[in-house]
Design an enzyme around this catalytic site. Sequence first.
Site, PDB file in Angstrom:
ATOM      1  NE  ARG A 169       1.434  -8.395  -1.480  1.00 17.45           N
ATOM      2  CZ  ARG A 169       2.763  -8.193  -1.526  1.00 17.45           C
ATOM      3  NH1 ARG A 169       3.458  -8.042  -0.417  1.00 17.45           N
ATOM      4  NH2 ARG A 169       3.384  -8.111  -2.667  1.00 17.45           N
ATOM      5  CB  SER A 224      -3.346 -10.221  -6.301  1.00 19.94           C
ATOM      6  OG  SER A 224      -2.502  -9.958  -7.387  1.00 19.94           O
ATOM      7  CD  GLU A 294      -2.717  -9.589  -1.928  1.00 12.74           C
ATOM      8  OE1 GLU A 294      -2.109 -10.451  -2.569  1.00 12.74           O
ATOM      9  OE2 GLU A 294      -2.634  -8.373  -2.163  1.00 12.74           O
TER      10      GLU A 294
END
Length: 304
Positions: A169, A224, A294
């Site tokens: 990520r 998320s 994130e």
Amino acid sequence: MIDRTHKLTITEHEPLARYTSWRIGGNARFFANAPDEAALREGLEWANTHGLQPFVLGGGTNLLIRDSGFDGLVLRLRDQRIRVEELGDEALLWAAGGAPMAGTARRVSSAGFAGLEWAEGLPGTIGGATFGNAGCYGGDIAGVLRRAWLLADGRVEEWPRELLGYRYRSSALKRWEGRASTRPIVLAAEFALRRGSSEELRATMARIARERKGKTPWGSSCGSVFKNPPASSAGVLIDQAGLKGTRSGPARISERHANYIVNEGGASSDDILRLIELARGEVFRRFGVELELEIQILGQGSGL
Ligand SMILES: Cc1cc2nc3c(=O)[nH]c(=O)nc-3n(C[C@H](O)[C@H](O)[C@H](O)COP(=O)(O)OP(=O)(O)OC[C@H]3O[C@@H](n4cnc5c(N)ncnc54)[C@H](O)[C@@H]3O)c2cc1C
């Protein structure tokens, strides 16, 4: 409308909440949809002439925009072209930065090309996914991208995958902060595909769609919020910290998936930030694990 360049209509005080999946965010001082590279260039030039900072927006599905808004020019990339070049059993997909990630995955899969099934239902654009190394269900951008074309300081550069410095990520673009030059913009990316059985591809994507639907909380979210720490799960840690269901106003840590914060209607950016701080603090206090965001945060303000 406050100004028009050859290709752009620039508006002022544009509410940004409507462009984000969280449905949160104040106004952009200036805003324009950029349908292609030429429009993007015009926008960057316009921002430069007016001494404003530009910000490139994709699908707004990994972004918390503060209620204080953004004091520069938001350019929403809308170039959605894709094309596939067949090379025997293999194929190359070229996709513009504004093309929808999930829609593109569906189109190539239903044409019988394998490689992007994992992206079934993945919100956002090719540009946003290339920026953040989006991934799920056993795949990610780093695993399929061959090269990307970036607009960097007014020049189009071709970057092989290695230059994008992919990690979980994360990418060289996501870690750009602190560098002297402005962050390059993903104009397009190329992905390696192979011939597959349409029937099997359809079945795989239907399975992923079912799994995704089963896991995704209802309501407005950004997916998320935190990255998973090594060999662990942010959602499980937040759950074990007893935070599922915790609220700040109409924002709530999801009961279904504790790494999601859901806006049940009318939440402020501060509501989200409070829950982020709480989850981080409690997970650190109980387990000694530092959760890393994130999502990206846009706009001036206090906290984080
Ligand atoms: C319900 C839900 C489920 C999700 N599930 C997943 C999942 O399974 N896996 C996963 O990885 N993510 C998931 N996400 C997060 C999100 O879908 C991805 O991070 C997506 O790739 C973000 O793309 P975007 O176009 O929306 O980017 P945006 O949110 O618009 O932007 C995010 C960042 O990317 C930058 N950016 C956008 N376009 C460009 C460009 N062309 N060039 C340079 N920089 C650019 C922006 O400036 C910003 O900093 C989920 C989100 C939601 C809402």
